[in-house]
Scaffold this motif. Sequence first.
Motif, short mmCIF file in Angstrom:
data_model
loop_
_atom_site.label_atom_id
_atom_site.label_comp_id
_atom_site.label_asym_id
_atom_site.label_seq_id
_atom_site.Cartn_x
_atom_site.Cartn_y
_atom_site.Cartn_z
N ARG A 288 0.68 -1.19 -0.04
CA ARG A 288 0.13 0.13 0.05
C ARG A 288 0.91 1.21 -0.16
NH1 ARG A 288 -5.41 0.28 1.44
NH2 ARG A 288 -6.11 2.57 1.79
N SER A 289 1.97 1.10 0.55
CA SER A 289 2.74 2.64 0.48
C SER A 289 4.16 2.51 0.00
CB SER A 289 3.30 2.67 2.12
OG SER A 289 3.77 1.72 2.54
N PHE A 290 4.42 1.13 -1.03
CA PHE A 290 5.73 1.18 -1.63
C PHE A 290 5.77 2.09 -2.83
CE2 PHE A 290 8.53 -1.17 -4.33
CZ PHE A 290 9.70 -1.05 -3.70
N ALA A 291 4.82 1.66 -3.96
CA ALA A 291 4.92 2.59 -5.08
C ALA A 291 3.53 2.64 -5.51
CB ALA A 291 5.74 1.98 -5.92
N ASP A 292 3.09 3.62 -6.22
CA ASP A 292 1.81 3.78 -6.94
C ASP A 292 2.01 3.75 -8.36
OD1 ASP A 292 -0.67 4.43 -7.57
OD2 ASP A 292 -0.25 6.64 -7.02
N GLY A 293 1.48 2.56 -9.00
CA GLY A 293 1.55 2.52 -10.47
C GLY A 293 0.49 3.04 -11.22
N ASN A 294 -0.62 3.57 -10.78
CA ASN A 294 -1.70 4.13 -11.56
C ASN A 294 -2.09 5.45 -11.23
OD1 ASN A 294 -3.03 3.70 -9.40
ND2 ASN A 294 -4.52 2.12 -10.08
N GLY A 295 -1.30 6.10 -10.14
CA GLY A 295 -1.56 7.66 -9.96
C GLY A 295 -2.63 8.04 -9.16
N ASP A 296 -3.29 7.02 -8.15
CA ASP A 296 -4.69 6.97 -7.49
C ASP A 296 -3.91 7.44 -6.15
OD1 ASP A 296 -3.71 4.57 -6.27
OD2 ASP A 296 -5.47 3.66 -6.85
N GLY A 297 -2.66 7.48 -5.98
CA GLY A 297 -2.21 7.76 -4.60
C GLY A 297 -1.85 6.77 -3.38
N LEU B 176 1.24 -2.81 -9.57
CA LEU B 176 1.91 -2.15 -10.77
C LEU B 176 2.95 -1.41 -10.45
CD1 LEU B 176 1.78 -1.87 -13.71
CD2 LEU B 176 0.24 -0.15 -13.51
N GLY B 177 2.82 -0.65 -9.01
CA GLY B 177 4.12 0.17 -8.52
C GLY B 177 5.02 -0.62 -8.18
N VAL B 178 4.90 -1.98 -7.47
CA VAL B 178 5.89 -2.87 -7.14
C VAL B 178 6.66 -3.23 -8.41
CG1 VAL B 178 6.50 -5.00 -6.01
CG2 VAL B 178 4.64 -3.62 -5.07
N ASP C 230 -7.03 -7.63 -4.05
CA ASP C 230 -7.92 -6.44 -3.71
C ASP C 230 -7.90 -5.46 -4.86
OD1 ASP C 230 -9.07 -3.67 -2.52
OD2 ASP C 230 -9.18 -5.00 -0.62
N PRO C 231 -8.82 -5.04 -5.32
CA PRO C 231 -9.08 -3.86 -6.34
C PRO C 231 -8.14 -2.69 -6.05
CG PRO C 231 -11.34 -4.71 -6.23
CD PRO C 231 -10.48 -5.28 -4.94
N VAL C 232 -7.98 -2.41 -4.83
CA VAL C 232 -7.18 -1.33 -4.69
C VAL C 232 -5.57 -1.50 -5.07
CG1 VAL C 232 -6.47 -1.66 -2.43
CG2 VAL C 232 -6.71 0.58 -3.14
N PHE C 233 -5.48 -2.80 -5.00
CA PHE C 233 -3.94 -3.09 -5.56
C PHE C 233 -3.64 -3.62 -6.66
CE2 PHE C 233 -3.99 -4.24 -0.64
CZ PHE C 233 -3.34 -2.91 -0.24
N GLY C 234 -4.67 -3.84 -7.64
CA GLY C 234 -4.79 -4.48 -8.92
C GLY C 234 -5.77 -5.62 -8.89
N SER C 235 -5.12 -6.50 -10.05
CA SER C 235 -5.92 -7.76 -10.40
C SER C 235 -4.94 -8.86 -10.25
CB SER C 235 -6.18 -7.57 -11.74
OG SER C 235 -5.27 -7.41 -12.66
N LEU C 236 -5.65 -10.00 -10.36
CA LEU C 236 -4.83 -11.18 -10.29
C LEU C 236 -3.90 -11.37 -11.68
CD1 LEU C 236 -4.83 -13.76 -8.53
CD2 LEU C 236 -6.45 -14.97 -9.83
N ALA C 237 -4.34 -10.74 -12.58
CA ALA C 237 -3.37 -10.61 -13.74
C ALA C 237 -2.22 -9.90 -13.34
CB ALA C 237 -4.21 -9.96 -15.04
#
Length: 277
Positions: free
Chosen positions: A29-38, A43-45, A84-91
């Motif tokens: 949650r705090s490492f890296a934001d890959g989609n710009g939602d804060g 994706l950020g990882v 969790d959708p806040v972190f992305g998807s299974l893909a």
Amino acid sequence: MTDLMENAIAPRVATRWWRDAVIYQVYVRSFADGNGDGIGDLLGVRSRLRYLSDLGVDAVWLTPFYPSPMADFGYDVADHRDVDPVFGSLADARELIDDAHRHGLRIIVDVVPNHTSDRHPWFQAALRAAPGSPQREYYVFRDGRGAQGELPPNDWESIFGGPAWTRLPDGQWYLHLFAPEQPDLNWEHPPVREEFADILRFWLDLGVDGFRIDVAHGMIKAPGLPDVGHPGQVRMIGAEVVPFFDQDGVHEIHRAWRRILDSYEGERIGVAEAWAP
């Protein structure tokens, strides 16, 4: 990894890469934001894997990214086979694992076997079911003490403070050694063991290199759920055996998991979070 667990969960062949590996913990949650939602996400990882490899990291341990109401920073899991959708998807998880391997990095994920979220479908079904029903066998439900069952079933305290029991409107109590939103699973119930074996295989099939096992000394409770006998139980943990931690039955669980890990190529590992005397 504790000496207590080593014989049960340590790999026994090949290079034993984990002996001197640099394992880097990532709180997603705090490492890296890959989609710009804060909010940090998978994706950020993935976007930082090259930097981690250049630092000399051998493996990345990802803290829980599963669907969760976040009552305990993701350690209250509502679905062990999804993201969790806040972190992305299974893909996204699949692509992260594959990309990490291309960078020469291994991926370790958390597994949380002592409890689930109170939003987990099993617990929701248990709440809808009557006392004594099969649905309640998945968790630790008990009648209370006292003339009207108004007292908790025993004197156990939550690690987070207060009693380890919460009463339902139907009069029964359920055990939660952590937050009330984290009901303890009943590991004496075979379907619970079968479920977690399948969860391990699910993520191993996706390519993860191992698991960090949360509360690895939990799961099994002493027969009869006896009282501890005095307050201040949290201070005792790690110094004395208490009825809810460090019971001998946990070893067979970890041996069974070790057999699953050994059935996969690539020297998959398990590492225990265990506070035990």
